[in-house]
Structure formats: structure tokens, C-alpha cells
Design a protein around this motif. Structure first.
Motif, PDB file in Angstrom:
ATOM      1  N   UNK A  61     -64.046   2.779 102.286  1.00 53.97           N
ATOM      2  CA  UNK A  61     -64.358   4.196 102.390  1.00 53.97           C
ATOM      3  C   UNK A  61     -63.141   5.042 102.689  1.00 53.97           C
ATOM      4  N   UNK A  62     -62.272   4.547 103.559  1.00 53.32           N
ATOM      5  CA  UNK A  62     -61.031   5.268 103.869  1.00 53.32           C
ATOM      6  C   UNK A  62     -60.149   5.353 102.622  1.00 53.32           C
ATOM      7  N   UNK A  63     -60.052   4.270 101.881  1.00 54.01           N
ATOM      8  CA  UNK A  63     -59.269   4.278 100.637  1.00 54.01           C
ATOM      9  C   UNK A  63     -59.817   5.307  99.655  1.00 54.01           C
ATOM     10  N   UNK A  64     -61.142   5.362  99.520  1.00 51.15           N
ATOM     11  CA  UNK A  64     -61.745   6.299  98.574  1.00 51.15           C
ATOM     12  C   UNK A  64     -61.614   7.737  99.048  1.00 51.15           C
ATOM     13  N   UNK A  65     -61.648   7.953 100.362  1.00 56.53           N
ATOM     14  CA  UNK A  65     -61.445   9.302 100.896  1.00 56.53           C
ATOM     15  C   UNK A  65     -60.101   9.869 100.481  1.00 56.53           C
ATOM     16  N   UNK A  66     -59.108   8.979 100.332  1.00 55.49           N
ATOM     17  CA  UNK A  66     -57.748   9.413 100.012  1.00 55.49           C
ATOM     18  C   UNK A  66     -57.282   8.798  98.684  1.00 55.49           C
ATOM     19  N   UNK A  67     -58.220   8.691  97.751  1.00 51.08           N
ATOM     20  CA  UNK A  67     -57.904   8.049  96.471  1.00 51.08           C
ATOM     21  C   UNK A  67     -56.829   8.792  95.684  1.00 51.08           C
ATOM     22  N   UNK A  68     -56.796  10.118  95.804  1.00 48.23           N
ATOM     23  CA  UNK A  68     -55.767  10.887  95.082  1.00 48.23           C
ATOM     24  C   UNK A  68     -54.380  10.597  95.640  1.00 48.23           C
ATOM     25  N   UNK A  69     -54.261  10.630  96.958  1.00 52.63           N
ATOM     26  CA  UNK A  69     -52.964  10.383  97.586  1.00 52.63           C
ATOM     27  C   UNK A  69     -52.515   8.931  97.412  1.00 52.63           C
ATOM     28  N   UNK A  70     -53.484   8.018  97.322  1.00 48.19           N
ATOM     29  CA  UNK A  70     -53.157   6.593  97.212  1.00 48.19           C
ATOM     30  C   UNK A  70     -53.257   6.086  95.777  1.00 48.19           C
ATOM     31  N   UNK A  71     -53.383   6.988  94.817  1.00 49.15           N
ATOM     32  CA  UNK A  71     -53.631   6.577  93.429  1.00 49.15           C
ATOM     33  C   UNK A  71     -52.538   5.669  92.873  1.00 49.15           C
ATOM     34  N   UNK A  72     -51.269   5.989  93.164  1.00 49.70           N
ATOM     35  CA  UNK A  72     -50.173   5.154  92.647  1.00 49.70           C
ATOM     36  C   UNK A  72     -50.237   3.749  93.215  1.00 49.70           C
ATOM     37  N   UNK A  73     -50.465   3.664  94.523  1.00 48.71           N
ATOM     38  CA  UNK A  73     -50.579   2.346  95.159  1.00 48.71           C
ATOM     39  C   UNK A  73     -51.755   1.573  94.599  1.00 48.71           C
ATOM     40  N   UNK A  74     -52.915   2.226  94.509  1.00 50.45           N
ATOM     41  CA  UNK A  74     -54.118   1.530  94.076  1.00 50.45           C
ATOM     42  C   UNK A  74     -54.074   1.140  92.604  1.00 50.45           C
ATOM     43  N   UNK A  75     -53.295   1.866  91.819  1.00 46.32           N
ATOM     44  CA  UNK A  75     -53.169   1.531  90.393  1.00 46.32           C
ATOM     45  C   UNK A  75     -52.098   0.477  90.138  1.00 46.32           C
ATOM     46  N   UNK A  76     -51.107   0.411  91.008  1.00 42.66           N
ATOM     47  CA  UNK A  76     -49.997  -0.516  90.792  1.00 42.66           C
ATOM     48  C   UNK A  76     -50.269  -1.913  91.352  1.00 42.66           C
ATOM     49  N   UNK A  77     -51.093  -1.990  92.395  1.00 47.22           N
ATOM     50  CA  UNK A  77     -51.396  -3.286  93.011  1.00 47.22           C
ATOM     51  C   UNK A  77     -52.510  -3.970  92.229  1.00 47.22           C
ATOM     52  N   UNK A  78     -52.276  -5.216  91.845  1.00 46.13           N
ATOM     53  CA  UNK A  78     -53.290  -5.978  91.122  1.00 46.13           C
ATOM     54  C   UNK A  78     -53.781  -7.147  91.979  1.00 46.13           C
ATOM     55  N   UNK A  79     -55.085  -7.387  91.894  1.00 44.07           N
ATOM     56  CA  UNK A  79     -55.702  -8.486  92.619  1.00 44.07           C
ATOM     57  C   UNK A  79     -55.836  -9.667  91.666  1.00 44.07           C
ATOM     58  N   UNK A  80     -55.256 -10.802  92.060  1.00 41.16           N
ATOM     59  CA  UNK A  80     -55.301 -11.989  91.209  1.00 41.16           C
ATOM     60  C   UNK A  80     -56.730 -12.494  91.073  1.00 41.16           C
ATOM     61  N   UNK A  81     -57.071 -12.901  89.868  1.00 37.14           N
ATOM     62  CA  UNK A  81     -58.419 -13.406  89.624  1.00 37.14           C
ATOM     63  C   UNK A  81     -58.734 -14.625  90.484  1.00 37.14           C
ATOM     64  N   UNK A  82     -57.735 -15.376  90.853  1.00 41.29           N
ATOM     65  CA  UNK A  82     -57.952 -16.608  91.617  1.00 41.29           C
ATOM     66  C   UNK A  82     -58.556 -16.348  92.996  1.00 41.29           C
ATOM     67  N   UNK A  83     -58.408 -15.123  93.511  1.00 43.63           N
ATOM     68  CA  UNK A  83     -58.946 -14.819  94.842  1.00 43.63           C
ATOM     69  C   UNK A  83     -60.091 -13.800  94.787  1.00 43.63           C
ATOM     70  N   UNK A  84     -60.540 -13.488  93.581  1.00 41.83           N
ATOM     71  CA  UNK A  84     -61.633 -12.528  93.443  1.00 41.83           C
ATOM     72  C   UNK A  84     -62.973 -13.174  93.790  1.00 41.83           C
ATOM     73  N   UNK A  85     -63.942 -12.398  94.276  1.00 44.49           N
ATOM     74  CA  UNK A  85     -65.275 -12.924  94.609  1.00 44.49           C
ATOM     75  C   UNK A  85     -65.995 -13.466  93.372  1.00 44.49           C
ATOM     76  N   UNK A  86     -67.100 -14.206  93.577  1.00 43.90           N
ATOM     77  CA  UNK A  86     -67.807 -14.881  92.472  1.00 43.90           C
ATOM     78  C   UNK A  86     -68.283 -13.978  91.348  1.00 43.90           C
ATOM     79  N   UNK A  87     -68.586 -12.709  91.622  1.00 41.76           N
ATOM     80  CA  UNK A  87     -69.128 -11.838  90.575  1.00 41.76           C
ATOM     81  C   UNK A  87     -68.184 -11.722  89.387  1.00 41.76           C
TER      82      UNK A  87
END
Length: 444
Positions: A258-284
Motif C-alpha cells: 500500500x505504501x508503494x502504491x501510494x507513492x507509485x509516481x515517485x517510485x515509478x523508475x525504481x518499480x519499473x527497473x527492478x525485476x523479480x526472478x521467476x524462481x522466487x515468485x509465488x505459485x500463481x
């Protein structure tokens, strides 16, 4: 050193009201299919949120033969104009998820199956099913129920030919995702397990938080007034229990995302540049069975859009990735397929070749053809006439309360403080619960 109960009391009293608003509004927003959220409306609201319902429109249709005739569909229902958009009338309160014209007929995906528009809405097929996506070809109607089941019908006889689900091999689901996508998936109740399990986990957290806020304020009030001592003691025992402790995990996820989404505009570069590896993603992310955002069938090839991209199949059994990037909407106009991206570029497909769709609004909802001119309907950057409403739905009101826009732009910082208060409550509450548990065991 400040005692844990004083910290707990301060965090609860200062952040409890906001947490109560967030928990109740979040619970209902997670269940955005419930019709009463859109049929219940309010007029006495702050003027700056009166336009909030514009985001609820899903489709836009202008009659080729009579451009003065316009249909606009959305979660509030279907609206119609015969004067080019000067005035609209309410045709139906059914949720309209898509308007798909084909030849001289207009098909609608609704919260009650597929309807056809002939001067008014008429039932066609798949009643009592929540149809989220629709594709029409010369011989077939292909519909998706609740982002999960695919129905193929004969367009003339309306005979149901087959029902299927999208079973993509794990080898085709080895994609990494951006942090921005992962944060949204977690917060909106679709980021852990397939189906409704993630949503139910969110519900559990919201219900527990609502109870903790209400019971906490009740205990504080009775103690302060020195009333109902026995009831207060019983409520304290109910307030601090293992179910509250178990809710820490989903509530922690909701607070951080929720905090990340509250500041999604300010954190857009960080949130777009960081990638989560599939190996650690949840089962869905190894299934995505209930993640069909859009569908297209041209008579030969099925295409579905999920959060990884567009997958194609000739037989609804073998699927392979054709194009990366979440396909929010797939809209076919003749031989051309227009794709609206969510957190991904818009694209156009001509002769199975994907090309970027430049200078188009992000997450457009529909494509309108007027003569040789194309117009893209977007609720964020719209120039097309829309119904002039003087009230807002319960859904939009809850969303405004949840994101803080009901109060002010700076309210996101209050939400952030509430998230911090929740962390303090987790720590101090767990400490107090553990101490009382040890004391209880030591008494035997």
C-alpha cells in the motif's frame, strides 16, 4: 524505556480510525463484481471526486450508419445517446464489460452473460455468468467467464461447442516480472495463489483488522469510563488471540504494498527497473489459469492476454508465448487486432506481426472507427462525450476513501502513518500476547 502497552495504545488510538477505513473499503474493493457497489449511489460528496465514476466505463460504440447514435458501457450499466452525446439515457443497470460490434449486430459482455443490442438489450447466451471478455468471428462467439473459463459458441445457433480452461505448460511461464506488477498483484489479491485463494487471504486480513480496530477502541472507551469491566476483559481476550497473530502476514503485505502504491509516481523508475526472478515468485505465476484479461479468436487462432503477455493456441490445449507484456484489452477491427497494454506498451497486430502502437493512451478501453479515422477511448485521456452524472457509486466512494483522494492529495501520508502504526501494533501486540501466554502457562 517506553512500555509496550503504551506504544500499543498510542499506535492504536492514533492510527486505528484510518486502519478501519482502509480495512473496510479494501474488503469491498477487492470484490468489485458485487453489483450493489455500482447500483448504490451518493450525491452529497466532495465536488472534487464527482468525476470519479468516469473510470468505470469499459466500452464505447458509435454507429457507423448513424454517428449520432452512441452506446457507452461500464460497471454502472449501458447508456445511449441519439444526438451525438449531448444527452444520454440509462438503458440498463447490468455491468457492461465489453461492447463488441460485428457486422450489423452489437454484442455485450455483461455481469449476466452475453446480451445483444437491438434497440434495447436482449438476452443471448450464458446467462448468470460473469463475462469478462468477448470475441466475435464469422462463425463463433468466444467468451471468458471471470477471467478463467473459455466458452465457444456457434454464432448462429448459439449452441455451446466446448468449454475449456487455459492450461499453459510451466516451461512457457518462466518470465520474470517488474516490481511494479508484483506489488499490484499482491495488493489486489491475485499475487500468491491461483483462483480466489489470494483474495480470501486479503479478506481474512481485512476482517481481522476491522475487528481489532473496533474491539480496541471499545476496550479503551470502557476502561476510560470504568464501565462494563467483565465485558472489557472478555473482549481483551478475544482481541489478543492466535487468529490475530496469523493475520500479521497478509496485513504486513498489504501495508508495505500500500505504501508503494501510494507513492507509485515517485517510485515509478525504481518499480519499473527492478525485476523479480521467476524462481522466487509465488505459485500463481506457474499457472495463471484465472488470469485471462483479454481474448481474441479470428476463426483459426485463439489468443489470450495474461500478466506475462499474449499466448496463442489453435486447439485450446497447447499454448505458447507469442508476445510479451500484459494485454489488458484485445479489440479486433476486421483483420487488425489492437492491444491495450497495462504496464506494457500498446501494440497492433497485422498479419500476425506485432508493432508498437505509438501516440495512443495507456490502457485504452476501446477503439472506435469513424470513416477512416481511429479514436481510442480512454477514461484517463478522453475527448469523447460521456454521460453527465451528478452522483457517484459506492465503489468510487470507497476507492476515494481508500486512496485518500476523498480528503486531500496529501492524505497518502496519513495512510503511510497508519501503515507504520500497524507495524508498531504488530510488534507490541505480539510481545504482549506472548507474555500473557507465558504467564498463563506458568500458573499451572
Amino acid at each position: 524505556m517506553v512500555k509496550s502497552y503504551r506504544l500499543h495504545k498510542f499506535a492504536g488510538l492514533s492510527g486505528g480510525i484510518v486502519l478501519l477505513i482502509l480495512s473496510i473499503s479494501g474488503f469491498f474493493l477487492d470484490h468489485d463484481k458485487w453489483s450493489f457497489l455500482y447500483t448504490t449511489t451518493f450525491k452529497s460528496v466532495p465536488s472534487h471526486i464527482l468525476d470519479a465514476d468516469k473510470r468505470l466505463y469499459n466500452s464505447y460504440h458509435i454507429d457507423k450508419k448513424n454517428p449520432q447514435h452512441i452506446l457507452v458501457g461500464g460497471y454502472r450499466g449501458l447508456y445511449e445517446s441519439f444526438d451525438g452525446g449531448e444527452q444520454f439515457v440509462d438503458v440498463s443497470r447490468l455491468q457492461i464489460l465489453a461492447i463488441t460490434p460485428y457486422e450489423d449486430k452489437i454484442y455485450c459482455a455483461t455481469s449476466d452473460g452475453i446480451y445483444i443490442y437491438v434497440n434495447t438489450l436482449e438476452k443471448l447466451a450464458l446467462q448468470n455468468r460473469y463475462i469478462t471478455s468477448l470475441s466475435i468471428s464469422q462463425k463463433y462467439i468466444v467468451a471468458v467467464e471471470d477471467k478463467e473459463k473459455i466458452f465457444t459458441l456457434d454464432r448462429e445457433s448459439l449452441k455451446l461447442l466446448h468449454t475449456s480452461s487455459v492450461n499453459i505448460k510451466k516451461s512457457q511461464l518462466r518470465e520474470d516480472i517488474k516490481l511494479s506488477r508484483f506489488v499490484r498483484d499482491l495488493h489486489y489479491g491475485r499475487g500468491l495463489f491461483d483462483g480466489d485463494i489470494s483474495l480470501l487471504i486479503n479478506d481474512y486480513g481485512a476482517i481481522v483488522l476491522t475487528f481489532l480496530a473496533l474491539s480496541g477502541y471499545t476496550v479503551w472507551f470502557f476502561i476510560k469510563r470504568k464501565r462494563h469491566v467483565k465485558f472489557s476483559r472478555a473482549l481483551i481476550k478475544t482481541h489478543a488471540n492466535i487468529f490475530s497473530i496469523l493475520a500479521i502476514i497478509p496485513l504486513l503485505i498489504l501495508a508495505i504494498t500500500g505504501v508503494f502504491l501510494d507513492h507509485s509516481s515517485a517510485l515509478s523508475k525504481l518499480m519499473s527497473s527492478v525485476k523479480i526472478s521467476h524462481s522466487i515468485l509465488p505459485p500463481v505465476y506457474d499457472s495463471l489459469k484465472s488470469d485471462i484479461w483479454s481474448i481474441d479468436y479470428d476463426g483459426k487462432v485463439y489468443r489470450v492476454g495474461n500478466r506475462y503477455g499474449i499466448y496463442k493456441s489453435e486447439d485450446l490445449k497447447e499454448w505458447r508465448l507469442e508476445n510479451r507484456g500484459l494485454a489488458y484489452k484485445m479489440i479486433r477491427k476486421g483483420e487488425t487486432l489492437y492491444i491495450s497494454g497495462m504496464g506494457a506498451p500498446n501494440r497492433v497486430v497485422i498479419d500476425a506481426v506485432y508493432m508498437p502502437l505509438a501516440n495512443t493512451p495507456h490502457m485504452f478501453r476501446d477503439v472506435i472507427v469513424r470513416g477512416e479515422k481511429l479514436e481510442y477511448f480512454s477514461t484517463m485521456h478522453n475527448k469523447l462525450p460521456l454521460p453527465n452524472l451528478n452522483d457517484i457509486t459506492l465503489y468510487s466512494l470507497l476507492l476515494a476513501l481508500h486512496d485518500g483522494s476523498f480528503f486531500s492529495e496529501w492524505w497518502v501520508w496519513i495512510n503511510d502513518f497508519a501503515a507504520f502504526a500497524l507495524l508498531v501494533l504488530f510488534v507490541t501486540g505480539t510481545i504482549r500476547w506472548y507474555r500473557k501466554k507465558r504467564l498463563f502457562k506458568g500458573s499451572f
